[in-house]
Design a protein around this motif. Structure first.
Motif, mmCIF file in Angstrom:
data_model
loop_
_atom_site.group_PDB
_atom_site.id
_atom_site.type_symbol
_atom_site.label_atom_id
_atom_site.label_comp_id
_atom_site.label_asym_id
_atom_site.label_seq_id
_atom_site.Cartn_x
_atom_site.Cartn_y
_atom_site.Cartn_z
ATOM 1 N N GLN A 70 0.817 -1.211 0.000
ATOM 2 C CA GLN A 70 0.000 0.000 0.000
ATOM 3 C C GLN A 70 0.854 1.267 0.000
ATOM 4 O O GLN A 70 0.331 2.360 -0.218
ATOM 5 N N GLU A 112 -10.456 7.543 -9.198
ATOM 6 C CA GLU A 112 -9.030 7.426 -8.870
ATOM 7 C C GLU A 112 -8.853 6.871 -7.454
ATOM 8 O O GLU A 112 -7.987 6.024 -7.204
ATOM 9 N N ALA A 132 -9.718 3.119 -7.572
ATOM 10 C CA ALA A 132 -8.734 2.328 -8.335
ATOM 11 C C ALA A 132 -7.437 2.167 -7.543
ATOM 12 O O ALA A 132 -6.893 1.062 -7.446
ATOM 13 N N THR A 133 -6.944 3.242 -6.966
ATOM 14 C CA THR A 133 -5.714 3.158 -6.174
ATOM 15 C C THR A 133 -5.921 2.223 -4.981
ATOM 16 O O THR A 133 -5.060 1.397 -4.662
ATOM 17 N N ASP A 176 -6.126 -1.452 -6.076
ATOM 18 C CA ASP A 176 -4.785 -1.986 -6.390
ATOM 19 C C ASP A 176 -4.151 -2.555 -5.113
ATOM 20 O O ASP A 176 -3.594 -3.654 -5.102
ATOM 21 N N ALA A 177 -4.245 -1.775 -4.046
ATOM 22 C CA ALA A 177 -3.673 -2.217 -2.764
ATOM 23 C C ALA A 177 -4.418 -3.435 -2.231
ATOM 24 O O ALA A 177 -3.799 -4.387 -1.747
ATOM 25 N N CYS A 178 -5.745 -3.424 -2.350
ATOM 26 C CA CYS A 178 -6.541 -4.562 -1.840
ATOM 27 C C CYS A 178 -6.168 -5.847 -2.561
ATOM 28 O O CYS A 178 -6.001 -6.900 -1.937
ATOM 29 N N GLU A 179 -6.059 -5.772 -3.882
ATOM 30 C CA GLU A 179 -5.696 -6.968 -4.656
ATOM 31 C C GLU A 179 -4.325 -7.485 -4.188
ATOM 32 O O GLU A 179 -4.145 -8.690 -4.004
ATOM 33 N N ALA A 180 -3.391 -6.562 -3.931
ATOM 34 C CA ALA A 180 -2.059 -6.970 -3.462
ATOM 35 C C ALA A 180 -2.131 -7.609 -2.072
ATOM 36 O O ALA A 180 -1.395 -8.557 -1.773
ATOM 37 N N ASP A 215 -2.688 -11.359 -2.086
ATOM 38 C CA ASP A 215 -1.684 -12.181 -2.747
ATOM 39 C C ASP A 215 -1.395 -13.436 -1.912
ATOM 40 O O ASP A 215 -1.079 -13.342 -0.730
ATOM 41 N N ARG A 238 -10.626 -3.864 -13.095
ATOM 42 C CA ARG A 238 -9.457 -4.556 -13.647
ATOM 43 C C ARG A 238 -8.798 -5.473 -12.624
ATOM 44 O O ARG A 238 -7.625 -5.813 -12.771
ATOM 45 N N TRP A 239 -9.544 -5.882 -11.556
ATOM 46 C CA TRP A 239 -8.973 -6.704 -10.498
ATOM 47 C C TRP A 239 -9.651 -8.068 -10.521
ATOM 48 O O TRP A 239 -10.734 -8.229 -9.937
#
Lengths: 209, 209
Positions: A49, B132, B135-136, B139-143, B146, B180-181
């Motif tokens: 993050q 925005e 989306a930002t 991105d962190a949530c998808e990571a 992992d 896009r996730w």
């Protein structure tokens, strides 16, 4: 344990207070937010993050989000409980902490203020945004403490609520907010006399400028 | 129990899901946010923050903040635990929920978008801000997911993480965010097949328009 933080990050200060209250030892790694260290590939491996704080615990696992770190510390190290009392008492303490963590802090952090500048707001406009955010939020916080005894937010012991209040009060001062909340100001003073708050103040940190 | 909410509030939906997962009965009181019901004196007596949701529990006490309500329900009604596993597992689930509750949701709610309009942003500018932000954050949530197995965020059972993800995905669709996730989208689909999510969807509520 290893705490990745920044002296002026109020979220990192919360975790320093929780660690100090519980008497836990830890090493500090300094992530200079104004230099952009949080976007360096090495730090993104620690926390994708790109935020501080992050806490590396014994087995190398990395915890993120100051609230999650405080809850974890409270579960693993039950001394000086951050959430004492009944389920209802705990819900009130948490609601106060979240009123800061979810309603105030996200709207006045560096990232958001930079986005407002990118939209054409000047310094005065950005400052007014931060001041209004904090003032509206603190009105609600003062109301949430109605009927609660001091000297701390919820009685005679420090709780998660105080851990979230004091760093937010420091932000309020930094943005020049007129502190018109007598109860919050008294609680802040009581906390700053407590060694767990005193020793962890931003200006006492090795990376302070 | 009595839930004060609004069909389209993602914070209220979180609580509806938690109540449904635990099989708890409750009455609903509808607070029409676009009509300003949340600022009416009668509602401010229930929640001085003027936010939904608020949950009145058995003895008349009022709980606020969706996160605090979910934690309370999990402590008092341990069936279908929202935070299963070890302290470390619970910290990961909470960190994911907070990544939504503290980093995404506060920056794209109605109150903030109205403030941006007051600063001179047009509809397109406000929409771009919300897009925005989401989306930002996603991105962190998808990571953060992992290495975690499905079909839900953290394995084979619904947790607090899923309760926070699904309403935020609905907001993303409402703001026209391109999803896009792949992992988040799969989890959303799995959740929406689960009765606790299905029955509590905004469009299924009595106050839906």
């Amino acid at each position: 344990m290893k705490l990745h933080g920044y002296f002026r990050s109020s979220a990192a200060w919360r975790v320093r207070i929780a660690l100090a209250l519980k008497g836990l030892d830890y090493d500090q790694v300094f992530v200079h937010l104004r230099h952009g260290d949080q976007r360096a590939p090495t730090y993104l491996k620690v926390n994708p993050q790109g935020l501080v704080p992050a806490l590396e615990v014994e087995d190398g696992a990395v915890l993120t989000q100051s609230l999650a770190i405080c809850e974890y510390l409270d579960e693993v190290y039950p001394q000086s409980p951050l959430l004492p009392g009944t389920a209802l008492a705990r819900a009130r303490i948490r609601a106060f902490a979240y009123a800061i963590a979810c309603e105030i802090h996200p709207l006045q952090n560096l990232r958001v203020l930079n986005r407002l500048k990118a939209l054409g707001q000047d310094e005065a406009g950005v400052r007014a945004w931060a001041q209004e955010t904090i003032a509206t939020g603190f009105d609600a916080c003062e109301a949430l403490l109605d009927g609660q005894a001091g000297p701390f937010c919820f009685g005679t012991e420090v709780t998660l609520a105080d851990i979230f209040l004091v760093p937010q009060m420091a932000n309020a001062r930094r943005f020049g907010v007129e502190l018109r909340w007598p109860r919050l100001t008294e609680i802040e003073a009581a906390c700053l006399r407590h060694p767990a708050f005193e020793a962890t103040r931003p200006e006492r940190q090795p990376d302070a400028e």
